[in-house]
Structure formats: C-alpha cells, structure tokens
Design a protein around this motif. Structure first.
Motif, PDB file in Angstrom:
ATOM      1  N   UNK A 101       0.803  -1.235   0.000  1.00 10.00           N
ATOM      2  CA  UNK A 101       0.000   0.000   0.000  1.00 10.00           C
ATOM      3  C   UNK A 101       0.828   1.274   0.000  1.00 10.00           C
ATOM      4  N   UNK A 102       1.985   1.248   0.672  1.00  2.00           N
ATOM      5  CA  UNK A 102       2.811   2.453   0.765  1.00  2.00           C
ATOM      6  C   UNK A 102       3.907   2.506  -0.301  1.00  2.00           C
ATOM      7  N   UNK A 103       3.918   1.562  -1.224  1.00  2.00           N
ATOM      8  CA  UNK A 103       4.894   1.607  -2.314  1.00  2.00           C
ATOM      9  C   UNK A 103       4.631   2.823  -3.189  1.00  2.00           C
ATOM     10  N   UNK A 104       5.679   3.353  -3.779  1.00  2.00           N
ATOM     11  CA  UNK A 104       5.543   4.569  -4.584  1.00  2.00           C
ATOM     12  C   UNK A 104       5.988   4.331  -6.018  1.00  2.00           C
ATOM     13  N   UNK A 105       5.574   5.221  -6.888  1.00  3.82           N
ATOM     14  CA  UNK A 105       5.993   5.158  -8.280  1.00  3.82           C
ATOM     15  C   UNK A 105       7.502   5.321  -8.387  1.00  3.82           C
ATOM     16  N   UNK A 106       8.080   6.157  -7.553  1.00  2.00           N
ATOM     17  CA  UNK A 106       9.528   6.340  -7.592  1.00  2.00           C
ATOM     18  C   UNK A 106      10.255   5.052  -7.222  1.00  2.00           C
ATOM     19  N   UNK A 107       9.741   4.311  -6.248  1.00  2.00           N
ATOM     20  CA  UNK A 107      10.337   3.030  -5.889  1.00  2.00           C
ATOM     21  C   UNK A 107      10.226   2.039  -7.045  1.00  2.00           C
ATOM     22  N   UNK A 108       9.079   2.059  -7.708  1.00  2.00           N
ATOM     23  CA  UNK A 108       8.884   1.167  -8.849  1.00  2.00           C
ATOM     24  C   UNK A 108       9.857   1.520  -9.974  1.00  2.00           C
ATOM     25  N   UNK A 109      10.006   2.811 -10.240  1.00  2.00           N
ATOM     26  CA  UNK A 109      10.940   3.252 -11.276  1.00  2.00           C
ATOM     27  C   UNK A 109      12.365   2.825 -10.939  1.00  2.00           C
TER      28      UNK A 109
END
Length: 249
Positions: A180-188
C-alpha cells in the motif's frame, strides 16, 4: 548439432545443457517479469485486461490457501485461472495451502506442490515450471524438491534484480514488492535495475486486495506502474520466458 551433442554427451554433458548453450540469448536491458500471488479475483477482472492492453506477459502464482474454496468474490475460480492461461499468461505454482516451506516436511511440500499440478492438469493448463515461495520463506530442501519435479524458476523475496549469471533460479530475488505504501519512484528505481544482464522481477498480489490489505495495490497506482513500463519500452514477460536467456554480460 546432433552429432556435436552426441559427442559431448559421451563426455558427460547432457543434450539439454548443450542445446541451452547454443540457443540461449543475452539478457536485454529493460527486461521485466511481472508476477502475481495468491489467486486474487482482481487479477482476472482488472489486472489481466490491463496487461493485455499493453501487450505485457505475466505469471500468476496459484494457491488454494486462504479462503479460496469458499470465497469466490475475492478469489479466482479455476475457470478464471484457465482463462488466464488461454490468454497467454503463465500459471505458476504457489502450493495448495500457502504454508511456509521451511516449516514443512519434504513429503508435505511435495504433496502441496503436486496438488496444484494436478489441478492445472484438470483445467487443461500445462504443468507449471515456475514456483513462488509462500511468505517468501525458502529452504535448500524445498529448492531440491522443486528441481527434482522439473521446476526451472522459483521466486522468493528480497529487494534486488535477478542476475541469471550468478543467482540460483530456484531462489530468485524480487526487485519490487507492491504494498500500500509503495511509490511510483520506488517502482521506477526497481525498473532501472534491469540492465547489464539483470532482470527486474516484480511482485504484486491483488489490485486491489481486499482480504489482505497489507499487500494491497491501488488500481490507479498500478496503472501508473504499467504506464511507466510502457513509456520506458520495457520487455515484459512471464517468468517461464527467462529460460531462453543466457545471463551473460
């Protein structure tokens, strides 16, 4: 090729090893594997159509654990799982009961793995070659059982890209774990690891995951993740497709 394989076989090389040496391809940059755990219904109703829209492959790891047998609002039916296969997605094995393999006796794990294989056979789905460790717990004994049963890949936890040149494919790390707290920046940042012979293996559960909110991924956020893969020109494949890559840098 046949004559060479026969000659090398006499020296102790298997034909499969010989063929892989000649047929394997180098790992391209921006190679991403999408995986989805726990047989969540939203994987069939929301995830799969979005992946098809983008032309992405993926592996869906199936278990009959949790409330799979009684809650068909939140968990897929075998008809939906069969439909995923017919759409070209890979169906992987996540065990019958979703029990930690490090707490099971070898015969218990083998039975749980075999059960999903049998369910796949009943549904007209090929015997799985990819496995996902429930709760990310691993053991050498479990990896041995998987190898003996013909599994090529088994995904665990972690937070790094998979390097086919050095990592054990039956103890495969993940580069990203959707929460739930994952971010787009982490995914990138995870996607950016897919270079120099490494593969970014991404883990998701339900989109959304109502029954397990601690691994929920918001659909809007997931759409942004997938759009990033598209914008970056990533090659997005199921786990089984890694078999063709040599992993040489």
């Amino acid at each position: 090729m046949k004559a060479l394989a026969t000659s090398l076989a006499l020296l102790g090389f298997s034909i499969g090893v010989v063929w892989h040496a000649f047929a394997a391809e180098p790992v391209p940059d921006k190679l991403v594997v999408l995986t989805f755990d726990d047989s969540v219904a939203s994987q069939a109703t929301f995830v799969a159509p979005l992946l098809k829209k983008h032309g992405f492959g993926a592996t869906f790891f199936i278990t009959e654990g949790f409330e799979f047998l009684v809650d068909k609002q939140n968990y897929m039916t075998w008809e939906q799982i069969q439909a995923l296969h017919e759409q070209g997605f890979e169906i992987g094995n996540h065990t019958r009961k979703h029990a930690g393999v490090n707490k099971q006796k070898p015969e218990q794990l083998a039975a749980d793995v075999e059960f999903i294989e049998q369910q796949c056979e009943k549904a007209g789905i090929p015997r799985p070659v990819s496995f996902c460790y429930p709760g990310y717990a691993t053991s050498k004994a479990a990896a041995k059982i998987l190898k003996e049963r013909g599994y090529q890949f088994a995904r665990a936890g972690g937070a790094k890209a998979f390097d086919p040149a050095t990592d054990d494919p039956l103890l495969m790390p993940q580069a990203f774990d959707g929460k739930p707290d994952s971010t787009l920046e982490q995914f990138k940042a995870a996607v950016a690891q897919a270079k120099d012979g490494k593969v970014a293996v991404m883990t998701f559960h339900g989109v959304p995951d109502i029954k397990h909110p601690w691994v929920n991924t918001d659909p809007v956020k997931f759409e942004a993740y997938m759009q990033h893969l598209k914008d970056e020109g990533c090659t997005v494949v199921p786990m089984r497709d890694l078999a063709k890559y040599a992993g040489k840098k």
